[in-house]
Design a protein around this motif. Structure first.
Motif, PDB file in Angstrom:
ATOM      1  N   SER A   1      -9.801  -1.521   2.543  1.00 31.02           N
ATOM      2  CA  SER A   1     -10.130  -1.173   1.369  1.00 31.02           C
ATOM      3  C   SER A   1     -10.702  -3.442   1.491  1.00 31.02           C
ATOM      4  O   SER A   1     -10.266  -3.965   2.361  1.00 31.02           O
TER       5      SER A   1
ATOM      6  N   SER B   1     -12.050   0.273  -2.202  1.00 27.74           N
ATOM      7  CA  SER B   1     -11.589   1.774  -1.415  1.00 27.74           C
ATOM      8  C   SER B   1     -11.465   2.765  -0.926  1.00 27.74           C
ATOM      9  O   SER B   1     -12.523   3.751  -2.064  1.00 27.74           O
TER      10      SER B   1
ATOM     11  N   ARG C   1      -7.692   1.799  -5.225  1.00 24.75           N
ATOM     12  CA  ARG C   1      -6.478   2.617  -4.772  1.00 24.75           C
ATOM     13  C   ARG C   1      -6.415   3.821  -5.425  1.00 24.75           C
ATOM     14  O   ARG C   1      -6.564   4.485  -5.435  1.00 24.75           O
TER      15      ARG C   1
ATOM     16  N   ASP D   1      -6.962   4.282   4.138  1.00 26.74           N
ATOM     17  CA  ASP D   1      -8.148   3.149   3.949  1.00 26.74           C
ATOM     18  C   ASP D   1      -8.076   1.871   3.969  1.00 26.74           C
ATOM     19  O   ASP D   1      -7.594   1.365   5.406  1.00 26.74           O
TER      20      ASP D   1
ATOM     21  N   LYS E   1       1.038  -1.018  -0.173  1.00 24.93           N
ATOM     22  CA  LYS E   1      -0.069  -0.191  -0.169  1.00 24.93           C
ATOM     23  C   LYS E   1       0.743   0.629   0.258  1.00 24.93           C
ATOM     24  O   LYS E   1       0.630   1.775  -0.984  1.00 24.93           O
TER      25      LYS E   1
END
Length: 206
Positions: free
Chosen positions: A72, A122, A185, A70, A14
């Motif tokens: 997700s 996301s 994302r 975030d 990420k």
């Protein structure tokens, strides 16, 4: 406030995706790996937004810095949207990618290809310290299918199983540039970009 952004993750995959977007724009990026003394936040929310807010608001307050978090997950139609918010711990342990993928394949054992549609989602939350009511929230989605056999060696999580028919590739077969362009994302980041600098300036004025 200096133009430094903390990404609320210890996940190097990420982190790479966010750095690829923000660092070329001149922003200094840190992650939770730069603050090993911090305890993790339990993701007790029942929605992606709730979990992302928990992380963003907590770390923004603790670090007194702007934080982007975030949450997700993978939503499989045949499994009625599961694993959803439990994607990272689908098999029990947190972020055990091999176990999570194995459980997903077991749950979809014998399911025909045309019934293996899925969505990767996301939600991003950008938080200013001390102002949870000012959180900036955006989301992104991408549709695909779940393969019966993993493909590709890049990526993380369910990437080797998530197949994009229009590219004839899984997420784990995409380059970093392709991943940013086509991922959930990446879609959320694109929804964030037109808004976040105005949001930042507004918070500085306040």
């Amino acid at each position: 406030m200096k133009h430094e952004l903390v990404i609320a993750t210890n996940n190097p995959g990420k982190a790479r995706e966010f750095k690829a977007v923000f660092e070329p724009a001149g922003w200094q990026i840190k992650t939770l790996a730069d603050f090993p003394q911090l305890d993790q936040v339990k993701e007790t929310g029942r929605t992606f937004e709730a979990n992302a807010r928990l992380k963003a608001d907590h770390f923004a307050q603790v670090l007194d810095q702007v934080v982007l978090a975030d949450d997700s997950g993978l939503q499989v139609d045949y499994l009625h949207g599961q694993p959803g918010v439990y994607s990272a711990r689908y098999a029990g342990a947190d972020h055990d990618d091999a176990a999570n993928n194995a459980r997903l394949l077991a749950e979809l054992g014998g399911v025909a290809p045309e019934q293996r549609q899925a969505n990767f989602h996301s939600t991003l939350v950008l938080a200013w310290p001390g102002r949870p009511d000012a959180d900036l929230v955006v989301a992104g989605d991408v549709a695909g299918e779940i393969l019966s056999v993993p493909r590709g060696v890049d990526g993380f999580g369910y990437d080797p199983l998530f197949y994009l028919p229009e590219l004839t590739k899984t997420f784990a077969e995409l380059s970093a540039v392709e991943k940013t362009k086509y991922s959930h994302r990446g879609a959320a980041i694109r929804n964030l970009m037109p808004r976040w600098q105005a949001w930042w300036q507004e918070q500085e004025r306040n």
